[in-house]
Enzyme design. Structure first.
Site, PDB file in Angstrom:
ATOM      1  N   GLU A  24      -6.784   4.839   7.775  1.00  9.10           N
ATOM      2  CA  GLU A  24      -6.776   6.177   7.722  1.00  9.10           C
ATOM      3  C   GLU A  24      -7.879   6.640   6.856  1.00  9.10           C
ATOM      4  O   GLU A  24      -8.333   7.951   7.239  1.00  9.10           O
ATOM      5  CB  GLU A  24      -5.104   6.384   6.557  1.00  9.10           C
ATOM      6  CG  GLU A  24      -4.174   6.003   7.521  1.00  9.10           C
ATOM      7  CD  GLU A  24      -3.106   5.428   6.911  1.00  9.10           C
ATOM      8  OE1 GLU A  24      -2.865   5.562   5.403  1.00  9.10           O
ATOM      9  OE2 GLU A  24      -2.112   5.168   7.359  1.00  9.10           O
ATOM     10  N   GLY A  50       2.722   2.649  10.823  1.00  4.07           N
ATOM     11  CA  GLY A  50       3.724   3.490  10.812  1.00  4.07           C
ATOM     12  C   GLY A  50       4.367   3.896  12.058  1.00  4.07           C
ATOM     13  O   GLY A  50       4.867   4.963  12.037  1.00  4.07           O
ATOM     14  N   LYS A 110       0.292   4.096  -0.377  1.00  2.00           N
ATOM     15  CA  LYS A 110      -0.589   5.533   0.469  1.00  2.00           C
ATOM     16  C   LYS A 110      -0.534   6.735  -0.588  1.00  2.00           C
ATOM     17  O   LYS A 110      -0.116   6.460  -1.890  1.00  2.00           O
ATOM     18  CB  LYS A 110      -0.052   5.686   1.735  1.00  2.00           C
ATOM     19  CG  LYS A 110      -0.030   4.275   2.585  1.00  2.00           C
ATOM     20  CD  LYS A 110      -0.115   4.540   3.959  1.00  2.00           C
ATOM     21  CE  LYS A 110      -0.295   3.232   4.686  1.00  2.00           C
ATOM     22  NZ  LYS A 110      -0.120   3.335   6.319  1.00  2.00           N
ATOM     23  N   SER A 158       3.437  -2.018  10.686  1.00  2.00           N
ATOM     24  CA  SER A 158       5.011  -1.931  10.780  1.00  2.00           C
ATOM     25  C   SER A 158       5.668  -3.424  10.445  1.00  2.00           C
ATOM     26  O   SER A 158       6.621  -3.927  10.913  1.00  2.00           O
ATOM     27  CB  SER A 158       5.389  -1.481  12.020  1.00  2.00           C
ATOM     28  OG  SER A 158       5.169  -0.043  12.199  1.00  2.00           O
ATOM     29  N   GLU A 183      -5.285  -4.844  10.682  1.00  4.49           N
ATOM     30  CA  GLU A 183      -4.261  -3.656  10.888  1.00  4.49           C
ATOM     31  C   GLU A 183      -4.401  -3.052  12.297  1.00  4.49           C
ATOM     32  O   GLU A 183      -5.251  -2.004  12.349  1.00  4.49           O
ATOM     33  CB  GLU A 183      -4.206  -2.683   9.492  1.00  4.49           C
ATOM     34  CG  GLU A 183      -3.938  -3.168   8.221  1.00  4.49           C
ATOM     35  CD  GLU A 183      -3.358  -2.150   7.332  1.00  4.49           C
ATOM     36  OE1 GLU A 183      -2.254  -2.431   6.807  1.00  4.49           O
ATOM     37  OE2 GLU A 183      -4.119  -1.257   7.291  1.00  4.49           O
ATOM     38  N   ASN A 193       0.845  -1.213   0.137  1.00  3.80           N
ATOM     39  CA  ASN A 193      -0.272   0.014  -0.030  1.00  3.80           C
ATOM     40  C   ASN A 193       0.754   1.309  -0.081  1.00  3.80           C
ATOM     41  O   ASN A 193       1.368   1.609   0.863  1.00  3.80           O
ATOM     42  CB  ASN A 193      -1.156  -0.096   1.213  1.00  3.80           C
ATOM     43  CG  ASN A 193      -1.738   1.266   1.171  1.00  3.80           C
ATOM     44  OD1 ASN A 193      -1.979   1.905   0.469  1.00  3.80           O
ATOM     45  ND2 ASN A 193      -2.541   1.404   2.610  1.00  3.80           N
ATOM     46  N   HIS A 221      -9.381   1.255   5.109  1.00  6.42           N
ATOM     47  CA  HIS A 221      -8.359   1.649   5.603  1.00  6.42           C
ATOM     48  C   HIS A 221      -8.616   2.454   6.709  1.00  6.42           C
ATOM     49  O   HIS A 221      -9.281   3.450   6.818  1.00  6.42           O
ATOM     50  CB  HIS A 221      -7.266   2.029   4.836  1.00  6.42           C
ATOM     51  CG  HIS A 221      -6.098   1.928   5.294  1.00  6.42           C
ATOM     52  ND1 HIS A 221      -5.322   3.041   6.300  1.00  6.42           N
ATOM     53  CD2 HIS A 221      -4.809   1.145   5.099  1.00  6.42           C
ATOM     54  CE1 HIS A 221      -4.351   2.554   6.626  1.00  6.42           C
ATOM     55  NE2 HIS A 221      -3.791   1.418   5.831  1.00  6.42           N
TER      56      HIS A 221
HETATM   57  P1  13P Z   1       3.186   0.522   7.549  1.00  6.33           P
HETATM   58  O1  13P Z   1       3.675  -0.748   7.034  1.00  6.33           O
HETATM   59  O2  13P Z   1       3.728   1.874   7.277  1.00  6.33           O
HETATM   60  O3  13P Z   1       2.899   0.293   9.396  1.00  6.33           O
HETATM   61  O4  13P Z   1       1.378   0.571   7.300  1.00  6.33           O
HETATM   62  C1  13P Z   1       0.765  -0.418   7.378  1.00  6.33           C
HETATM   63  C2  13P Z   1      -0.448  -0.235   6.590  1.00  6.33           C
HETATM   64  O5  13P Z   1      -1.185   0.750   7.063  1.00  6.33           O
HETATM   65  C3  13P Z   1      -0.732  -0.730   5.317  1.00  6.33           C
HETATM   66  O6  13P Z   1      -1.986  -0.548   4.865  1.00  6.33           O
END
Ligand code: 13P
Length: 250
Positions: free
Chosen positions: A97, A173, A11, A213, A167, A9, A95
């Site tokens: 976010e 992150g 982003k 992560s 997640e 992803n 997601h």
């Molecule tokens: P990270 O791997 O940066 O923690 O992000 C995970 C994520 O949100 C994948 O959709």
């Protein structure tokens, strides 16, 4: 045996030309990868370029979001049909976010999931608790509500095409990865809910990714858990070496 699925992803990262370079580097190592389903999810503007880059390889394309309507006056939105026309086979939905910053509810995620499945796009439906919810022992309740509501009114034959990504928000992150044991517990719980929603066979067929992560140093232990069927990778998917190593650890 469930085939592992690792998705990057990206982003809101990478211009079109940067996306092209990243896809090219990944393609160099994974074009022939058959043991694991590999999916790249660049921003909308780079879908076409990445689609062309991976044509003829075993790498698949995914989007990070979509609208549930087929077309119409929805300024700034993208439909499932538009994604399919670019040879997208997957779409990330719900997601954390999008839930946090764009107020997506389970009802919205449900509409999008149904629209994706109707258009033969495989949805990657994301669920996960916040740190506060975990500290209040609400993880199972939160995840169960998200799963049941996001996947409401979806028949068993379509449920098998759905991928779930667990997640935990506190792990995204942050470098605070869930331990393999913490993640496995929630994955097994999700499979139990899926058994109740459909049946044992379907629950055993659906793939559940872990995200938060994940990186080369922890991927093997996480992916070695019985109910962890792959990863949804954020930060580490922007570095081709790390992403390829995670796929190779699967
Ligand atoms: P990270 O791997 O940066 O923690 O992000 C995970 C994520 O949100 C994948 O959709």
């Amino acid at each position: 045996m469930r085939k592992k699925i690792v998705a990057g992803n990206w982003k809101m990262n990478k211009t079109v030309s940067e996306a092209k370079h990243l896809a090219e580097a990944i393609k160099n190592d994974l074009a022939e990868c058959r043991e694991v389903d590999v999916v790249l999810c660049p921003p909308f503007i780079a879908l076409k370029t990445v689609s062309e880059m991976i044509e003829g390889t075993h790498i698949d394309l995914g989007a990070q979001n979509m609208h549930w309507e087929k077309s119409g006056a929805y300024t700034g939105e993208i439909s499932a049909e538009m994604l399919r026309a670019l040879y997208c086979h997957y779409v990330i939905l719900g997601h954390s976010e999008r839930r946090a910053y764009f107020h997506e509810t389970d009802e919205v995620v449900n509409k999008k999931t149904k629209a994706a499945l109707a258009a033969h796009l495989r949805p990657i439906v994301c669920v996960g608790e916040t740190l506060e919810q975990r500290e209040h022992n609400e993880t199972e309740h939160v995840v169960e509500t998200q799963i049941r509501n996001s996947l409401a009114h979806i028949g068993p034959e379509q449920l098998v095409d759905t991928i779930i990504a667990y997640e935990p928000v506190w792990a995204i992150g942050t470098r605070h990865t869930a331990t393999p044991d913490q993640a496995q517990k929630v994955h097994a719980f999700i499979r139990k809910i899926l058994t109740q929603m459909a049946d044992e066979h379907i629950a055993q067929t659906i793939r559940i990714q872990y995200g938060g992560s994940m990186k080369p140093s922890n991927a093997k232990d996480l992916l070695g858990q019985p109910d962890i069927d792959g990863g949804l990778i954020g930060g580490a998917s922007l570095d081709p070496i790390s992403f390829v190593e995670i796929v190779q650890a699967s």
